[in-house]
Design a protein around this motif. Structure first.
Motif, PDB file in Angstrom:
ATOM      1  N   SER A  67      37.987  46.371  34.999  1.00 22.30           N
ATOM      2  CA  SER A  67      40.032  46.557  34.566  1.00 22.30           C
ATOM      3  C   SER A  67      40.564  45.435  35.348  1.00 22.30           C
ATOM      4  CB  SER A  67      39.450  47.807  35.739  1.00 22.30           C
ATOM      5  OG  SER A  67      39.472  49.377  35.357  1.00 22.30           O
ATOM      6  N   ILE A  68      40.177  45.197  36.648  1.00 23.58           N
ATOM      7  CA  ILE A  68      40.518  43.769  36.989  1.00 23.58           C
ATOM      8  C   ILE A  68      40.034  43.010  35.391  1.00 23.58           C
ATOM      9  CG2 ILE A  68      40.107  41.489  38.243  1.00 23.58           C
ATOM     10  CD1 ILE A  68      39.472  43.649  40.293  1.00 23.58           C
ATOM     11  N   THR A 110      43.291  54.625  34.673  1.00 22.13           N
ATOM     12  CA  THR A 110      44.089  55.000  35.435  1.00 22.13           C
ATOM     13  C   THR A 110      45.206  53.442  36.493  1.00 22.13           C
ATOM     14  OG1 THR A 110      42.862  56.408  36.400  1.00 22.13           O
ATOM     15  CG2 THR A 110      44.687  55.566  38.294  1.00 22.13           C
ATOM     16  N   LEU A 111      43.368  52.598  36.262  1.00 21.10           N
ATOM     17  CA  LEU A 111      43.798  50.998  37.065  1.00 21.10           C
ATOM     18  C   LEU A 111      45.124  50.209  35.721  1.00 21.10           C
ATOM     19  CD1 LEU A 111      40.698  50.367  38.756  1.00 21.10           C
ATOM     20  CD2 LEU A 111      42.824  50.738  39.502  1.00 21.10           C
ATOM     21  N   MET A 112      44.083  50.183  34.528  1.00 25.16           N
ATOM     22  CA  MET A 112      45.078  49.103  33.446  1.00 25.16           C
ATOM     23  C   MET A 112      46.781  50.153  32.798  1.00 25.16           C
ATOM     24  SD  MET A 112      41.515  48.562  31.383  1.00 25.16           S
ATOM     25  CE  MET A 112      42.758  47.205  30.276  1.00 25.16           C
ATOM     26  N   LEU A 113      46.477  51.162  32.705  1.00 22.95           N
ATOM     27  CA  LEU A 113      47.528  51.854  32.634  1.00 22.95           C
ATOM     28  C   LEU A 113      48.384  52.361  33.051  1.00 22.95           C
ATOM     29  CD1 LEU A 113      46.350  54.299  29.383  1.00 22.95           C
ATOM     30  CD2 LEU A 113      47.162  51.947  29.087  1.00 22.95           C
ATOM     31  N   SER A 114      48.850  51.838  34.709  1.00 18.69           N
ATOM     32  CA  SER A 114      49.686  52.676  35.619  1.00 18.69           C
ATOM     33  C   SER A 114      49.915  51.821  36.167  1.00 18.69           C
ATOM     34  CB  SER A 114      49.821  53.666  36.717  1.00 18.69           C
ATOM     35  OG  SER A 114      48.283  54.774  35.806  1.00 18.69           O
ATOM     36  N   SER A 115      49.965  50.412  35.683  1.00 20.06           N
ATOM     37  CA  SER A 115      50.874  49.762  36.632  1.00 20.06           C
ATOM     38  C   SER A 115      51.169  48.131  35.260  1.00 20.06           C
ATOM     39  CB  SER A 115      49.658  48.774  37.265  1.00 20.06           C
ATOM     40  OG  SER A 115      50.251  47.196  37.298  1.00 20.06           O
ATOM     41  N   LEU A 119      48.106  43.511  39.018  1.00 15.03           N
ATOM     42  CA  LEU A 119      47.312  45.006  39.383  1.00 15.03           C
ATOM     43  C   LEU A 119      47.141  43.854  40.769  1.00 15.03           C
ATOM     44  CD1 LEU A 119      43.732  45.167  37.479  1.00 15.03           C
ATOM     45  CD2 LEU A 119      45.545  47.104  37.959  1.00 15.03           C
ATOM     46  N   ASP A 120      47.279  44.988  42.184  1.00 12.27           N
ATOM     47  CA  ASP A 120      47.262  44.006  43.211  1.00 12.27           C
ATOM     48  C   ASP A 120      46.388  44.920  44.724  1.00 12.27           C
ATOM     49  OD1 ASP A 120      49.101  46.240  44.828  1.00 12.27           O
ATOM     50  OD2 ASP A 120      50.895  45.089  43.473  1.00 12.27           O
ATOM     51  N   LEU A 121      46.195  44.020  45.596  1.00 11.71           N
ATOM     52  CA  LEU A 121      45.110  44.892  46.754  1.00 11.71           C
ATOM     53  C   LEU A 121      45.898  46.382  46.516  1.00 11.71           C
ATOM     54  CD1 LEU A 121      43.597  42.417  48.615  1.00 11.71           C
ATOM     55  CD2 LEU A 121      42.486  43.064  47.255  1.00 11.71           C
ATOM     56  N   VAL A 122      46.829  46.210  47.416  1.00 15.43           N
ATOM     57  CA  VAL A 122      47.384  47.680  47.477  1.00 15.43           C
ATOM     58  C   VAL A 122      47.106  48.748  46.186  1.00 15.43           C
ATOM     59  CG1 VAL A 122      49.458  49.040  47.840  1.00 15.43           C
ATOM     60  CG2 VAL A 122      49.664  46.338  49.739  1.00 15.43           C
ATOM     61  N   TYR A 123      47.430  48.343  45.256  1.00 16.59           N
ATOM     62  CA  TYR A 123      47.947  49.322  44.275  1.00 16.59           C
ATOM     63  C   TYR A 123      46.549  49.649  43.791  1.00 16.59           C
ATOM     64  CZ  TYR A 123      47.581  50.769  39.147  1.00 16.59           C
ATOM     65  OH  TYR A 123      47.878  51.631  38.433  1.00 16.59           O
ATOM     66  N   ILE A 124      45.109  48.554  43.607  1.00 19.76           N
ATOM     67  CA  ILE A 124      44.161  49.272  43.654  1.00 19.76           C
ATOM     68  C   ILE A 124      42.760  50.080  44.729  1.00 19.76           C
ATOM     69  CG2 ILE A 124      41.063  48.044  43.463  1.00 19.76           C
ATOM     70  CD1 ILE A 124      42.718  45.622  42.978  1.00 19.76           C
ATOM     71  N   ARG A 127      44.766  53.295  43.771  1.00 25.69           N
ATOM     72  CA  ARG A 127      43.887  54.357  42.446  1.00 25.69           C
ATOM     73  C   ARG A 127      42.964  54.346  43.145  1.00 25.69           C
ATOM     74  NH1 ARG A 127      49.021  54.703  42.553  1.00 25.69           N
ATOM     75  NH2 ARG A 127      49.393  54.014  41.218  1.00 25.69           N
ATOM     76  N   LEU A 128      42.339  54.142  43.775  1.00 27.12           N
ATOM     77  CA  LEU A 128      40.737  53.828  43.814  1.00 27.12           C
ATOM     78  C   LEU A 128      40.549  54.836  45.352  1.00 27.12           C
ATOM     79  CD1 LEU A 128      38.543  50.159  43.818  1.00 27.12           C
ATOM     80  CD2 LEU A 128      38.781  52.421  42.433  1.00 27.12           C
ATOM     81  N   SER A 129      41.499  54.886  45.907  1.00 26.57           N
ATOM     82  CA  SER A 129      41.303  56.385  47.316  1.00 26.57           C
ATOM     83  C   SER A 129      41.431  57.541  46.789  1.00 26.57           C
ATOM     84  CB  SER A 129      42.734  56.093  47.630  1.00 26.57           C
ATOM     85  OG  SER A 129      42.698  55.220  48.921  1.00 26.57           O
ATOM     86  N   LEU A 130      42.233  57.573  45.480  1.00 24.30           N
ATOM     87  CA  LEU A 130      42.495  59.401  44.513  1.00 24.30           C
ATOM     88  C   LEU A 130      40.936  59.212  44.472  1.00 24.30           C
ATOM     89  CD1 LEU A 130      45.504  58.164  42.209  1.00 24.30           C
ATOM     90  CD2 LEU A 130      45.717  59.868  43.868  1.00 24.30           C
ATOM     91  N   VAL A 131      40.413  58.826  43.218  1.00 19.26           N
ATOM     92  CA  VAL A 131      38.662  59.254  42.310  1.00 19.26           C
ATOM     93  C   VAL A 131      38.036  59.762  44.133  1.00 19.26           C
ATOM     94  CG1 VAL A 131      37.054  58.196  41.609  1.00 19.26           C
ATOM     95  CG2 VAL A 131      39.122  57.491  40.514  1.00 19.26           C
TER      96      VAL A 131
END
Length: 349
Positions: A67-68, A110-115, A119-124, A127-131
């Protein structure tokens, strides 16, 4: 039309509900991602849930890396997302992470389309917390709610198949059932045997669990269920051979059908008794069983003697049935020994 709500359906719904409650309390956006993750993560056994979590960690790291890289190198255009998804799926399959492919795809999208801002650390992290919330909710619900009694479920499948096969073995020699009905029963038995074999793999996975009450008894049952599945497979093979050859056998000989029907009746009774003995519903006298087995062996020998000097046509019809009876008899003997050994150990406890 049947409408059954099973424990796994209930647990999946509860996992989704718990996930939405937690994401709501934490004020996390895109809670639908967590809910989808909880549905995808619900597994048929506790051990498989644990294995799934381990696989999720690896596959989501792959999804995160791609994703990154995809966002910085290709941007977040839908075609870019599609390309990253294809590559990540290929790598997951290559690594044997097939169970979590859907979750990896969900993470990437989720990571690629929502930002829009990148990408930054808070955003990542968010999003990973959701999973993570979705997967862990499914795991905890699977442990706490309706923990499956795998042994009871598996034995129920095996027993149902065995009863259907025993019924066919009783009616086939006397031709008391129409061909369409026989074919319908055959299909049902095939489905039950397949389900039993698949479910055995689930219960077999549970052997590596750390906390199992009376683990030795559990392992003995695992071995017994494995042999029970072999028995119903041998029984079904015999049923198929009877369906194919019984009419031809009756036409070419007057003695062979009688011997075969006698053997089928005896082995059918033997099979039912072994299963009832496992259920502690009857006690099989060892001496009486030895006499019954001796009589069965004599009947088999008589059948073989009858075939001596016969032409190829007779052999081609009678031999598959006789071989099916012998193989089933051998498997039932092994199963009886295992059941007796288990009962001996149970009485010593």
């Amino acid at each position: 039309m049947e409408f059954n709500i099973g424990p796994r359906m209930v647990k999946t719904g509860l996992a989704a509900a718990v996930t939405l409650i937690i994401t709501g309390m934490l004020n996390l956006e895109l809670e639908i991602v967590a809910a989808i993750a909880s549905v995808l993560a619900m597994q048929p056994s506790i051990m498989r849930s644990f294995e799934y979590i381990k696989e999720v960690v690896i596959s989501n790291l792959i999804g995160l890396v791609f994703s990154i890289l995809g966002t910085f190198l290709l941007g977040n255009h839908p075609l870019s997302v599609g390309a990253v998804v294809i590559i990540s799926i290929a790598i997951n399959i290559k690594l044997g992470l097939t169970k979590t492919v859907s979750l990896t795809v969900l993470t990437i999208i989720t990571l690629m389309l929502s930002s829009d801002a990148g990408l930054d650390l808070v955003y990542i992290y968010e999003r990973l917390s959701l999973v993570a919330i979705g997967v862990l909710s499914a795991f905890l619900v699977n442990i706490a709610v309706f923990p499956p009694n795998h042994q009871k479920i598996l034995y129920g499948m095996i027993k149902e198949a065995e009863e259907k096969i025993n019924f066919l073995m009783r009616v086939l020699p006397s031709k008391a059932m129409s061909v369409p009905k026989i074919k319908e029963e055959d299909r049902e038995i095939e489905k039950l045997i397949t389900k039993s074999k698949d479910y055995y793999e689930i219960i077999s996975d549970e052997r590596t669990r750390l906390f199992i009450r009376n683990k030795l008894n559990f392992l003995r049952n695992i071995i017994i269920y494995k042999h029970m599945i072999r028995v119903i497979q041998k029984q079904y093979t015999l049923v198929i051979q009877l369906e194919k050859n019984i009419e031809a056998i009756e036409k070419i000989s007057s003695d062979h059908p009688y011997l075969i029907k006698e053997l089928v009746a005896e082995i059918n009774s033997y099979s039912e008794n072994v299963f009832l003995m496992y259920e502690d519903k009857i006690i099989l006298d060892t001496d009486l069983q030895k006499e019954a087995k001796t009589a069965m062996r004599l009947t088999i020998n008589n059948l073989i003697d009858e075939l001596q000097g016969s032409d190829f046509t007779r052999w081609s019809y009678v031999f598959p049935v006789a071989n099916g009876i012998i193989e089933l008899f051998n498997e039932l003997e092994k199963l009886e020994k295992l059941v007796r050994f288990k009962q001996l150990k149970d009485t010593k406890r």
